[in-house]
Design an enzyme around this catalytic site. Structure first.
Site, short mmCIF file in Angstrom:
data_model
loop_
_atom_site.label_atom_id
_atom_site.label_comp_id
_atom_site.label_asym_id
_atom_site.label_seq_id
_atom_site.Cartn_x
_atom_site.Cartn_y
_atom_site.Cartn_z
N LYS A 1 0.80 -1.22 0.00
CA LYS A 1 0.00 0.00 0.00
C LYS A 1 0.84 1.27 0.00
O LYS A 1 0.52 2.26 0.64
CB LYS A 1 -0.98 0.01 1.17
CG LYS A 1 -1.84 -1.24 1.26
CD LYS A 1 -2.45 -1.65 -0.08
CE LYS A 1 -3.37 -0.60 -0.67
NZ LYS A 1 -3.79 -0.96 -2.07
N TRP B 1 0.41 1.92 -9.01
CA TRP B 1 0.80 3.07 -9.82
C TRP B 1 2.21 2.89 -10.38
O TRP B 1 2.45 3.09 -11.57
CB TRP B 1 0.73 4.33 -8.96
CG TRP B 1 0.87 5.62 -9.70
CD1 TRP B 1 0.76 5.82 -11.05
CD2 TRP B 1 1.16 6.90 -9.14
NE1 TRP B 1 0.96 7.14 -11.36
CE2 TRP B 1 1.20 7.83 -10.21
CE3 TRP B 1 1.37 7.35 -7.83
CZ2 TRP B 1 1.45 9.18 -10.00
CZ3 TRP B 1 1.61 8.70 -7.64
CH2 TRP B 1 1.64 9.61 -8.71
N HIS C 1 7.00 -7.65 -2.53
CA HIS C 1 7.00 -6.97 -1.24
C HIS C 1 8.11 -7.52 -0.34
O HIS C 1 8.23 -7.12 0.81
CB HIS C 1 5.66 -7.15 -0.51
CG HIS C 1 4.50 -6.42 -1.14
ND1 HIS C 1 4.62 -5.16 -1.64
CD2 HIS C 1 3.19 -6.79 -1.29
CE1 HIS C 1 3.42 -4.77 -2.10
NE2 HIS C 1 2.57 -5.73 -1.90
#
Length: 348
Positions: A91, A96, A154
């Site tokens: 997050k 994007w 991640h």
């Protein structure tokens, strides 16, 4: 470019399938020995109870298939020097950045009007190592995928095997103010959980975040790993801030393109190629695409994620609408303590 859409697991014979089963069985047995957020944490958010987290080498992961993917990727992903990894804490603007990197890297083969991003979620165009590729309990064969391979993760830098670090691959890291990161993470989890009975309170989730008990957390350790790597090896690790991307997207995109070794030419700038990519990949544009409003769900194991789950507001400073001044101050103090003498700061 077919890679994002055609990743599949080649048909394997029985012996190969049994070998995969043995590999993942070993990881499953190891996971059962790791600290469990439902047993080892003094207080729990509903998300931790719904999808327990396990602490692996100092970082928390869950659900189980994510940690399986982390372990399998560590042992079996063979990087190339031409690979580009899009790395973020959860997050922090992942969707994007993936869209911008994909559109920029493939702009010659896929002009904006023909981009796969118009019909596919960015997570499908830039697949996660630990989710899509190595979290399926079957080892993928990525040897036939043409270079440069654009992948996401991640996984904290501290968990990268030495073979990854020494391979020369390019790492693009995007971080975000921890207060906005937390608020976005809280909203995302509540969307995922769905059931009212499992919605986590803001206070519980905030307490877990402050203790570092969240996906790929602690946040400060995640950020510090990539920050230090960027200082030691700036030619291979690009450290970006979400806030800079918002305030000057054109300059940030130029930096990204140059780092990926596909800089925009003066002619492309005159023709508006950079501006077209920024417009197509803006959060507002992506959010309003039919595929991201009504498209098919992304599925990892038994978990299905609606595409619209990955889009909310993306506003800098939105945390003021959810965190009390006292909560914001507590998180600021934790970050100041954890980042002390690092040269990195999130002070506003």
């Amino acid at each position: 470019m077919e890679f994002p859409l055609t990743i599949s697991f080649n048909a394997k014979n029985r012996e190969e399938e049994e070998q995969d089963d043995r590999i993942y069985k070993k990881y499953e047995e190891l996971i059962l020995t790791l600290p469990d957020s439902t047993k080892d944490s003094p207080s729990l958010s509903s998300m931790s109870q719904f999808h327990p987290l396990r602490c692996y080498d100092g970082f928390w992961f869950g659900p189980e298939f994510v940690l399986l993917g982390v372990m399998a990727a560590q042992d079996h992903f063979i990087p190339r020097s031409s690979d580009i990894l899009i790395c973020t804490p959860p997050k922090a603007g992942t969707v994007w950045l993936k869209a911008l990197a994909f559109a920029t890297l493939n702009r010659n083969d896929q002009p904006c009007k023909q981009s796969l991003l118009l019909s596919h979620n960015p997570h499908k165009c830039v697949p996660f190592l630990e989710f899509r590729l190595y979290g399926e309990r079957r080892l993928p064969d990525l040897t036939a995928v043409p270079s440069p391979r654009l992948l996401g993760t991640h996984i904290p830098y501290q968990l990268f095997p030495k073979s990854w670090v020494s391979s020369g691959l390019k790492i693009v890291y995007l971080c975000r103010n921890p207060k906005d990161t937390f608020v976005s993470y809280w909203h995302f989890n509540n969307k995922l959980i769905g059931e009212e009975s499992y919605r986590e309170s803001l206070d519980d989730a905030f307490d877990s975040f402050l203790r570092g008990v969240h996906l790929a957390g602690p946040f400060w350790d995640h950020v510090l790993g990539y920050w230090n790597a960027s200082l030691l090896n700036p030619q291979n690790v690009l450290f970006l801030r979400y806030e800079d991307l918002k305030s000057d997207p054109a300059e940030s995109l130029r930096r990204l393109a140059e780092f990926m070794q596909c800089p925009f030419s003066e002619e492309e700038e005159r023709q508006g190629v950079l501006d077209k990519i920024l417009d197509m990949c803006s959060m507002e544009s992506l959010k309003n695409l039919d595929v991201n409003k009504n498209g098919s769900k992304l599925q990892f194991q038994t978990f299905k994620y609606r595409n619209d789950t990955f889009f909310r507001r993306g506003i800098v400073g939105d945390y003021v609408n959810f965190l009390t001044p006292e909560m914001a101050e507590r998180l600021d103090q934790v970050m100041e303590d954890k980042l002390r003498n690092s040269g990195l700061s999130f002070k506003e």
